[in-house]
Write a protein that holds these residues in place. Sequence first.
Motif, short mmCIF file in Angstrom:
data_model
loop_
_atom_site.label_atom_id
_atom_site.label_comp_id
_atom_site.label_asym_id
_atom_site.label_seq_id
_atom_site.Cartn_x
_atom_site.Cartn_y
_atom_site.Cartn_z
N TYR A 82 47.98 27.32 52.89
CA TYR A 82 48.99 28.37 52.67
C TYR A 82 49.06 28.75 51.20
O TYR A 82 49.21 29.91 50.84
CB TYR A 82 50.34 27.88 53.19
CG TYR A 82 51.44 28.90 53.09
CD1 TYR A 82 51.39 30.08 53.81
CD2 TYR A 82 52.53 28.70 52.25
CE1 TYR A 82 52.40 31.03 53.71
CE2 TYR A 82 53.53 29.63 52.14
CZ TYR A 82 53.47 30.80 52.87
OH TYR A 82 54.45 31.74 52.77
N MET A 83 48.93 27.76 50.32
CA MET A 83 49.00 28.00 48.89
C MET A 83 47.85 28.92 48.43
O MET A 83 48.02 29.75 47.53
CB MET A 83 48.95 26.68 48.13
CG MET A 83 49.19 26.84 46.66
SD MET A 83 50.76 27.69 46.38
CE MET A 83 51.59 26.52 45.40
N ILE B 99 46.43 31.36 50.21
CA ILE B 99 46.79 32.73 50.60
C ILE B 99 47.81 33.31 49.62
O ILE B 99 47.68 34.44 49.16
CB ILE B 99 47.35 32.76 52.04
CG1 ILE B 99 46.25 32.36 53.02
CG2 ILE B 99 47.91 34.13 52.38
CD1 ILE B 99 46.73 32.15 54.43
N ARG B 100 48.81 32.52 49.27
CA ARG B 100 49.83 32.98 48.32
C ARG B 100 49.22 33.30 46.96
O ARG B 100 49.56 34.30 46.34
CB ARG B 100 50.92 31.93 48.17
CG ARG B 100 51.80 31.82 49.41
CD ARG B 100 52.90 30.80 49.25
NE ARG B 100 53.70 31.11 48.07
CZ ARG B 100 54.61 30.29 47.57
NH1 ARG B 100 54.83 29.12 48.12
NH2 ARG B 100 55.30 30.62 46.50
N LEU B 101 48.29 32.47 46.51
CA LEU B 101 47.64 32.68 45.22
C LEU B 101 46.81 33.97 45.22
O LEU B 101 46.89 34.78 44.29
CB LEU B 101 46.75 31.49 44.86
CG LEU B 101 45.98 31.59 43.55
CD1 LEU B 101 46.94 31.65 42.37
CD2 LEU B 101 45.02 30.43 43.41
N LEU C 171 47.18 36.61 47.19
CA LEU C 171 48.09 37.75 47.24
C LEU C 171 48.77 38.01 45.90
O LEU C 171 48.97 39.16 45.49
CB LEU C 171 49.12 37.56 48.36
CG LEU C 171 48.57 37.60 49.78
CD1 LEU C 171 49.66 37.27 50.79
CD2 LEU C 171 47.93 38.95 50.08
N ALA C 172 49.10 36.94 45.18
CA ALA C 172 49.73 37.09 43.86
C ALA C 172 48.75 37.72 42.87
O ALA C 172 49.13 38.60 42.09
CB ALA C 172 50.21 35.73 43.36
#
Length: 181
Positions: free
Chosen positions: A90-91, A93-95, A97-98
Amino acid sequence: LTRTEALRQTDAVFWQEAMNEEIMGCYNNQTWCEVNREPYMNILTTKWVFKRKRGSDGAVNRYRARIVVRGFGQEPGYDYGNIFAPVVRYMTIRLILAICAHYGLFKRHLDAPKAFTQAPLTADIYIKPPPGMKIDPNKCLKLLQSLYGIKQGAERWWTYLSQFLLLMGFTQCVSDACLFY
């Protein structure tokens, strides 16, 4: 929804068309071949899974029929070995997208139609034809490509996809095996 129930509904013609499309897709992709039944074979059963794909307005856009193997009949060490396939963190994907948001990058989502049926198998798996498909009673189907429901399906797809990406020149991330750059 079973095959019999689907074919009794008012939209039965659409369900039949979806089943024909799935079977033709398997033939075109060389997912299986017919072989003679032998006593030593562990022949797995199959079933149909039906779904109505709806648009944002709620109207039915597409009828989808999928052949699924009842993989609970597989025997470890005989029908399958390794079944592990990694899942993106999950981390990660967040990275990603950021980073895209920070630099104003365009994001795109891709789909791999009939993904599992693209991956070649390493074990011999035999199945009965899906309900409604007629073949010689002394024959069964030998899977040449993965099919939904088998225990090693996700592992086979992961191996196939990752080898393809590496061959295309991508590098696999050390901290997350699902990230290629």
